[in-house]
Design a protein around this motif. Structure first.
Motif, PDB file in Angstrom:
ATOM      1  N   ASN A  79       0.831  -1.213   0.000  1.00  0.00           N
ATOM      2  CA  ASN A  79       0.000   0.000   0.000  1.00  0.00           C
ATOM      3  C   ASN A  79       0.860   1.256   0.000  1.00  0.00           C
ATOM      4  O   ASN A  79       0.544   2.231  -0.679  1.00  0.00           O
ATOM      5  CB  ASN A  79      -0.938   0.027   1.205  1.00  0.00           C
ATOM      6  N   ILE A  80       1.943   1.236   0.765  1.00  0.00           N
ATOM      7  CA  ILE A  80       2.854   2.387   0.805  1.00  0.00           C
ATOM      8  C   ILE A  80       3.471   2.613  -0.566  1.00  0.00           C
ATOM      9  O   ILE A  80       3.538   3.743  -1.057  1.00  0.00           O
ATOM     10  CB  ILE A  80       3.951   2.181   1.867  1.00  0.00           C
ATOM     11  N   LEU A  81       3.907   1.537  -1.201  1.00  0.00           N
ATOM     12  CA  LEU A  81       4.553   1.678  -2.504  1.00  0.00           C
ATOM     13  C   LEU A  81       3.581   2.104  -3.595  1.00  0.00           C
ATOM     14  O   LEU A  81       3.921   2.900  -4.462  1.00  0.00           O
ATOM     15  CB  LEU A  81       5.228   0.354  -2.895  1.00  0.00           C
ATOM     16  N   VAL A  82       2.362   1.584  -3.563  1.00  0.00           N
ATOM     17  CA  VAL A  82       1.393   1.878  -4.621  1.00  0.00           C
ATOM     18  C   VAL A  82       0.643   3.173  -4.360  1.00  0.00           C
ATOM     19  O   VAL A  82       0.477   4.002  -5.264  1.00  0.00           O
ATOM     20  CB  VAL A  82       0.400   0.704  -4.786  1.00  0.00           C
ATOM     21  N   HIS A  83       0.186   3.382  -3.110  1.00  0.00           N
ATOM     22  CA  HIS A  83      -0.674   4.525  -2.789  1.00  0.00           C
ATOM     23  C   HIS A  83       0.036   5.637  -2.016  1.00  0.00           C
ATOM     24  O   HIS A  83      -0.551   6.690  -1.790  1.00  0.00           O
ATOM     25  CB  HIS A  83      -1.882   4.060  -1.974  1.00  0.00           C
ATOM     26  N   GLY A  84       1.249   5.374  -1.544  1.00  0.00           N
ATOM     27  CA  GLY A  84       1.999   6.388  -0.820  1.00  0.00           C
ATOM     28  C   GLY A  84       1.667   6.488   0.653  1.00  0.00           C
ATOM     29  O   GLY A  84       2.150   7.374   1.348  1.00  0.00           O
ATOM     30  N   ARG A  85       0.838   5.575   1.155  1.00  0.00           N
ATOM     31  CA  ARG A  85       0.490   5.587   2.583  1.00  0.00           C
ATOM     32  C   ARG A  85       0.006   4.208   3.001  1.00  0.00           C
ATOM     33  O   ARG A  85      -0.375   3.388   2.185  1.00  0.00           O
ATOM     34  CB  ARG A  85      -0.597   6.611   2.872  1.00  0.00           C
ATOM     35  N   SER A  86      -0.011   3.992   4.299  1.00  0.00           N
ATOM     36  CA  SER A  86      -0.502   2.751   4.882  1.00  0.00           C
ATOM     37  C   SER A  86      -1.870   2.997   5.501  1.00  0.00           C
ATOM     38  O   SER A  86      -2.173   4.108   5.927  1.00  0.00           O
ATOM     39  CB  SER A  86       0.464   2.254   5.956  1.00  0.00           C
ATOM     40  N   ASN A  87      -2.676   1.965   5.587  1.00  0.00           N
ATOM     41  CA  ASN A  87      -3.968   2.074   6.250  1.00  0.00           C
ATOM     42  C   ASN A  87      -3.862   1.805   7.748  1.00  0.00           C
ATOM     43  O   ASN A  87      -4.823   2.021   8.479  1.00  0.00           O
ATOM     44  CB  ASN A  87      -4.963   1.081   5.639  1.00  0.00           C
ATOM     45  N   LEU A  88      -2.712   1.336   8.202  1.00  0.00           N
ATOM     46  CA  LEU A  88      -2.509   0.970   9.606  1.00  0.00           C
ATOM     47  C   LEU A  88      -1.395   1.784  10.234  1.00  0.00           C
ATOM     48  O   LEU A  88      -0.546   2.343   9.539  1.00  0.00           O
ATOM     49  CB  LEU A  88      -2.147  -0.514   9.713  1.00  0.00           C
TER      50      LEU A  88
END
Length: 51
Positions: free
Chosen positions: A31-40
């Motif tokens: 998620n960090i690599l694709v969206h630039g942030r984590s959900n957790l």
């Protein structure tokens, strides 16, 4: 060749108690690599936890 990286993500040290979190952490790292942030909140996995 361009050696500039905007984001570097490191995932290591999945032994002992933290091993059971490897699959969830892998999902969040993607998620960090694709969206630039984590959900957790991944602060418990930060290198700062060893300070």
């Amino acid at each position: 060749m361009n050696n500039h990286y905007d984001v570097i993500v490191i995932a290591a040290g999945f032994s002992g108690h933290r091993f059971k979190f490897a699959s969830a952490l892998g999902e969040e790292l993607s998620n960090i690599l694709v969206h630039g942030r984590s959900n957790l909140d991944l602060s418990r996995f930060s290198l700062r936890c060893f300070a």
